[in-house]
Design an enzyme around this catalytic site. Structure first.
Site, PDB file in Angstrom:
ATOM      1  N   GLY A   1       0.800  -1.228   0.000  1.00  0.00           N
ATOM      2  CA  GLY A   1       0.000   0.000   0.000  1.00  0.00           C
ATOM      3  C   GLY A   1       0.829   1.273   0.000  1.00  0.00           C
ATOM      4  O   GLY A   1       0.298   2.365  -0.214  1.00  0.00           O
TER       5      GLY A   1
ATOM      6  N   ALA B   1       6.690   9.700  -8.217  1.00  0.00           N
ATOM      7  CA  ALA B   1       7.519   9.314  -9.365  1.00  0.00           C
ATOM      8  C   ALA B   1       8.718  10.243  -9.525  1.00  0.00           C
ATOM      9  O   ALA B   1       9.805   9.797  -9.875  1.00  0.00           O
ATOM     10  CB  ALA B   1       6.681   9.315 -10.638  1.00  0.00           C
TER      11      ALA B   1
ATOM     12  N   GLY C   1      11.579  12.273  -7.997  1.00  0.00           N
ATOM     13  CA  GLY C   1      12.334  12.420  -6.760  1.00  0.00           C
ATOM     14  C   GLY C   1      13.580  13.252  -7.002  1.00  0.00           C
ATOM     15  O   GLY C   1      13.824  13.738  -8.113  1.00  0.00           O
ATOM     16  N   LEU C   2      14.370  13.382  -5.959  1.00  0.00           N
ATOM     17  CA  LEU C   2      15.598  14.169  -6.054  1.00  0.00           C
ATOM     18  C   LEU C   2      16.816  13.257  -5.982  1.00  0.00           C
ATOM     19  O   LEU C   2      16.986  12.516  -5.022  1.00  0.00           O
ATOM     20  CB  LEU C   2      15.656  15.175  -4.899  1.00  0.00           C
ATOM     21  CG  LEU C   2      16.945  15.992  -4.808  1.00  0.00           C
ATOM     22  CD1 LEU C   2      17.136  16.867  -6.044  1.00  0.00           C
ATOM     23  CD2 LEU C   2      16.959  16.855  -3.555  1.00  0.00           C
ATOM     24  N   GLY C   3      17.659  13.315  -7.005  1.00  0.00           N
ATOM     25  CA  GLY C   3      18.929  12.591  -6.985  1.00  0.00           C
ATOM     26  C   GLY C   3      19.966  13.382  -6.207  1.00  0.00           C
ATOM     27  O   GLY C   3      19.963  14.621  -6.249  1.00  0.00           O
TER      28      GLY C   3
ATOM     29  N   TYR D   1      27.945   8.240  -1.990  1.00  0.00           N
ATOM     30  CA  TYR D   1      27.926   9.645  -2.418  1.00  0.00           C
ATOM     31  C   TYR D   1      28.632  10.553  -1.399  1.00  0.00           C
ATOM     32  O   TYR D   1      28.907  11.714  -1.680  1.00  0.00           O
ATOM     33  CB  TYR D   1      26.489  10.140  -2.662  1.00  0.00           C
ATOM     34  CG  TYR D   1      25.697   9.360  -3.683  1.00  0.00           C
ATOM     35  CD1 TYR D   1      26.330   8.529  -4.614  1.00  0.00           C
ATOM     36  CD2 TYR D   1      24.298   9.435  -3.733  1.00  0.00           C
ATOM     37  CE1 TYR D   1      25.596   7.802  -5.539  1.00  0.00           C
ATOM     38  CE2 TYR D   1      23.567   8.709  -4.669  1.00  0.00           C
ATOM     39  CZ  TYR D   1      24.213   7.887  -5.563  1.00  0.00           C
ATOM     40  OH  TYR D   1      23.479   7.170  -6.473  1.00  0.00           O
TER      41      TYR D   1
ATOM     42  N   LYS E   1      21.615   3.196  -0.529  1.00  0.00           N
ATOM     43  CA  LYS E   1      22.165   2.029  -1.239  1.00  0.00           C
ATOM     44  C   LYS E   1      23.387   1.466  -0.530  1.00  0.00           C
ATOM     45  O   LYS E   1      24.249   2.221  -0.062  1.00  0.00           O
ATOM     46  CB  LYS E   1      22.548   2.417  -2.674  1.00  0.00           C
ATOM     47  CG  LYS E   1      21.454   3.183  -3.395  1.00  0.00           C
ATOM     48  CD  LYS E   1      21.755   3.450  -4.846  1.00  0.00           C
ATOM     49  CE  LYS E   1      20.796   4.466  -5.410  1.00  0.00           C
ATOM     50  NZ  LYS E   1      21.153   5.864  -5.121  1.00  0.00           N
TER      51      LYS E   1
END
Ligand code: A2P
Length: 317
Positions: free
Chosen positions: A9, A14, A16-18, A48, A77
């Protein structure tokens, strides 16, 4: 804006911010601005090296009442140095600590590539661990445990092709719910997208603008400039928008999430507003014709003399 729906749910914006290449010193303000503009989906990663500053911005935004933790969707990640099952939770905890969060909404295996623990960027083949020695399924099992412990709400992968996804689907108890890959009109990856859709794996498009701010060492000799592509430029003029916005809408239109990176307030707003563009059928056909299997993030940076990992193994095997 389109939302991606998950089996439990949960919904993900869709657009987003990289944050890849968002430098410490500038990413704090970018996150504060992005949240104020209306971004709720923020894509991060251990490698990053900016998660601590992002974490401070998230904490301050929540304290200031700009947003609640529940309204945010934070992805991070697992770096390649944490693939050993006993290291996976440690990699995750380092991101959680830096981001000052108790849980992540989504945690991805960054690459199907394993490094030795003290080798974030191995210079020689000896810094890598062949996947035959440390199979993806072992790392995945540890990610499943992180989900079962409630440290992450969803788990997935990044930079996986169809053969590697098929293998993982056959072996996993909890199925991957996301595959984050490079996608833009020059690299449409239609077969991969169809496979993911058939198997209830959402897809996120990274480097949707061609990742023009990569370090020179990561760049090819004569890279095509997506903003100067005549088809994309013509369409931007037709809609009265920047080419970046056409590229973002292209991704959203295909049902994927998309994570354009920016640290500039005007461009952050522009990128979010791309959701309001309505591409015509003619636009969609013209953009589909641009596909030429061109990768900006080509993966050659993983190849070392005598090493296990090759571009062919990565994308074709
Ligand atoms: P900046 O951060 O200064 O805005 P990608 O998402 O493919 O990695 O691309 C990121 C690059 O695109 C960065 O150089 C970023 O610069 C630039 N960029 C992001 N949004 C826009 C935009 N709306 N117009 C022009 N350039 C943009």
């Amino acid at each position: 804006m389109n939302k991606l729906k998950f089996a439990n749910g949960d919904e993900l914006d869709a657009i987003g911010l990289g944050t890849w290449k968002s430098e410490p010193g500038e990413v704090y303000q970018a996150i504060r601005d992005a949240i104020q503009i209306g971004y709720r989906h923020i894509d991060c990663a251990w490698i990053y090296q900016n998660e601590a500053e992002i974490g401070q911005a998230l904490k301050d935004a929540i304290s200031a009442g700009d947003v609640t933790r529940k309204e945010l969707w934070i992805t991070s990640k697992l770096w390649n140095t944490f693939h050993a099952p006993e290291d996976v939770e440690e990699g995750l905890k380092q991101s959680l600590d830096a981001l000052q969060l108790e849980y992540l909404d989504l945690y991805l295996m960054h690459w199907p590539i394993a490094h030795k623990k003290d080798e974030p960027f191995p210079k020689t083949a000896s810094g890598f661990i062949p996947i035959t020695e440390l199979p993806i399924k072992n790392t995945w099992k540890a990610l499943e445990t992180c989900k079962e412990k409630g440290l992450v709400s969803h788990i997935g992968v990044s930079n996986f092709n169809v053969p590697k996804l098929k293998k993982l689907l056959g072996l996993s108890w909890i199925k991957p719910e996301m595959n984050q890959v490079e996608l833009h009109p020059l690299l449409a990856q239609n077969e991969l997208l169809a496979f993911c859709q058939e198997n209830n794996i959402h897809v996120t498009a990274y480097s949707p603008l061609g990742s023009r701010d990569r370090a020179p060492a990561m760049k090819g000799a004569e890279e095509p400039d997506l903003f100067e592509n005549p088809t994309i430029k013509r369409m931007a003029t037709e809609h009265g928008v920047h080419p970046a916005q056409i590229l973002i809408k292209w991704a959203e239109n295909r049902g994927t999430a998309v994570i354009p990176k920016s640290v500039n307030k005007e461009r952050l707003a522009q990128n979010l507003e791309a959701g309001n563009i309505s591409l015509s059928d003619e636009n969609i056909v013209a953009l589909a014709r641009l596909d030429m299997d061109y990768r900006y993030v080509h993966g050659k940076f993983w190849e070392r003399e005598g090493g296990f990992y090759t571009v062919d193994w990565l994308w074709n095997q």
